[in-house]
Write an enzyme that holds these catalytic residues in place. Sequence first.
Site, mmCIF file in Angstrom:
data_model
loop_
_atom_site.group_PDB
_atom_site.id
_atom_site.type_symbol
_atom_site.label_atom_id
_atom_site.label_comp_id
_atom_site.label_asym_id
_atom_site.label_seq_id
_atom_site.Cartn_x
_atom_site.Cartn_y
_atom_site.Cartn_z
ATOM 1 N N GLU A 128 1.705 -0.376 -5.054
ATOM 2 C CA GLU A 128 0.744 0.435 -5.123
ATOM 3 C C GLU A 128 1.306 1.828 -5.343
ATOM 4 O OE1 GLU A 128 -3.506 2.437 -3.701
ATOM 5 O OE2 GLU A 128 -1.732 2.438 -2.236
ATOM 6 N N ASP B 216 0.880 -1.227 -0.045
ATOM 7 C CA ASP B 216 0.154 -0.130 -0.039
ATOM 8 C C ASP B 216 0.770 1.260 0.050
ATOM 9 O OD1 ASP B 216 -2.651 1.280 0.327
ATOM 10 O OD2 ASP B 216 -1.855 1.819 2.269
#
Length: 535
Positions: free
Chosen positions: A386, A357
């Site tokens: 990400e 993330d």
Amino acid sequence: MDIIFGKLISDSLKLETHRALCSGIQHQHEIRPLDPGPDDPVAIHLTTANDLPIDSVWLRYSIDGSDPRAGNTPTVDFALVETAWDTVAWGYLSRWRASIPPQADGTLVRYCISGRQRNGELFHADYPSPEERTRHATMLHFGNIPASTPFTPSPQNEPPLFCYHIDRLRAPNWVKDAVIYHIFLDRFHPGAGKDWRQTEDLQGVCGGTLWGVRDKLDYIADLGATCLWLSPCWVSPSHHGYDIADYQRIEARLGGEAALDAVMEGAKKRGMRVLLDLAANHVSNEHPIFLDAFHSENSPYRAWFTFGERFPHGYKGFFNVKTMPEINLEHGDACEWMIENGEFNLRRFGVDGYRLDVAAGPGQNFWSQFRPRMRAINPECVLLGEIIDTPATLRSYTGRLDGCLDFSLTEALRNTYGWGSWDEEKLRAFITSHDRYFADDFLRPSFIDNHDMDRFSLIVNNDSGAMKRVATAQLSLPNPPIILYGTEVGLRQRQSARGRTLDVIREPMPWGERQDRDLLAFYKAAIQARKGDKA
């Protein structure tokens, strides 16, 4: 305008990103080759702009783990290669290059770059920070800070460090053929014989659990998925779990360690892989380490975070969110602690890797150190970042991650099959250039929607034909496809995330007669056809 979280949300933010990269003194981890191996000399590239005129540039480097900013470390001067005009930035740019000699396998090369103006004043790459500038612009866009807030670059107390790792690591073969199923745990299934706690307040807990995932593994396997991506499952005060309060315990509400063990056992019996969603950029404001740092200026963890009056809550948070204080992984002890958390979960649960993330937050330096440590435990584990940024930025993670989620491709697919602003000829031309731009071994998993953007079904008004067309296009591409839970059965999002929280995207999974069985059958057949083509 589409709802894609981050700096890709508008043309003005894209332009601001470009202009930020064309200011000051910028290296941005630009090296060649992108993924240096043993015996490769490494070219270090640098750009300076006329808003910060630089007369001479040099770097210092170390190969023994020491800090190149201290002591007697090797120095290499940069040569001015060319002067170029940039119309968007409306100014001249100077391109510089230096070279670091070849190094042995397993070496972590650390370096810093300094430039001197004619008056003797020193500046160090990267300054001003493009990430700070574009984050400021993004927060203005989303209303996280007042519209009158000026951008003020953080002062440089010392040269920032850069690093790269010399190795022969490559993405594991299994992920190249994977079909990844993305599960938002609180919204997938509560478990056999259990009902949702509630389904109306999407900012609250709905009741999905890891036991529910275990009980639906046959459904996922029948769909054709070969890999699970589970949203964060560690201890957290929120329903989404991206504010982690303990990286080594599983949230009791989700079923605890026993439930994750059961998911792992069931997945392996079915030949499926499992990725956990690791948020290393920030922690929960309830994490004991942050609480210790917050309450005591003498805390050994104080330097792990950034405190100051310029922040609304007294500390730097992810998009100024109070519950998500950012952790400074440039601090050696904080970096080692986070790497050890990654190692712990690989060993304890036997997971097959991580979706990372906000991977641009920890940045290239951290992942250059994280990746070889994870591979030493599991040579087959995969790391997928990400990073919501330009293809150029994604490419700079070559050799540091195994790949990045392909937001640029998502935008192209949604423009073509959702908004209708592109035709298929333009899409094909984009994909051809996009594929040429990246190394074959750098994975770019495709997706048409995720938990941070309006579902594709919403933007096409639940048109099953449009959903089949975009699925056909996605599943025909070579990189591993990601399917967000519910996309395969036409999950309906009730309202757009425009002007609302992202929670409206995360509706609970429909089961039974509420599913679009025709669309589900289409997905099963399309996935099976994809596997047949790759056989």
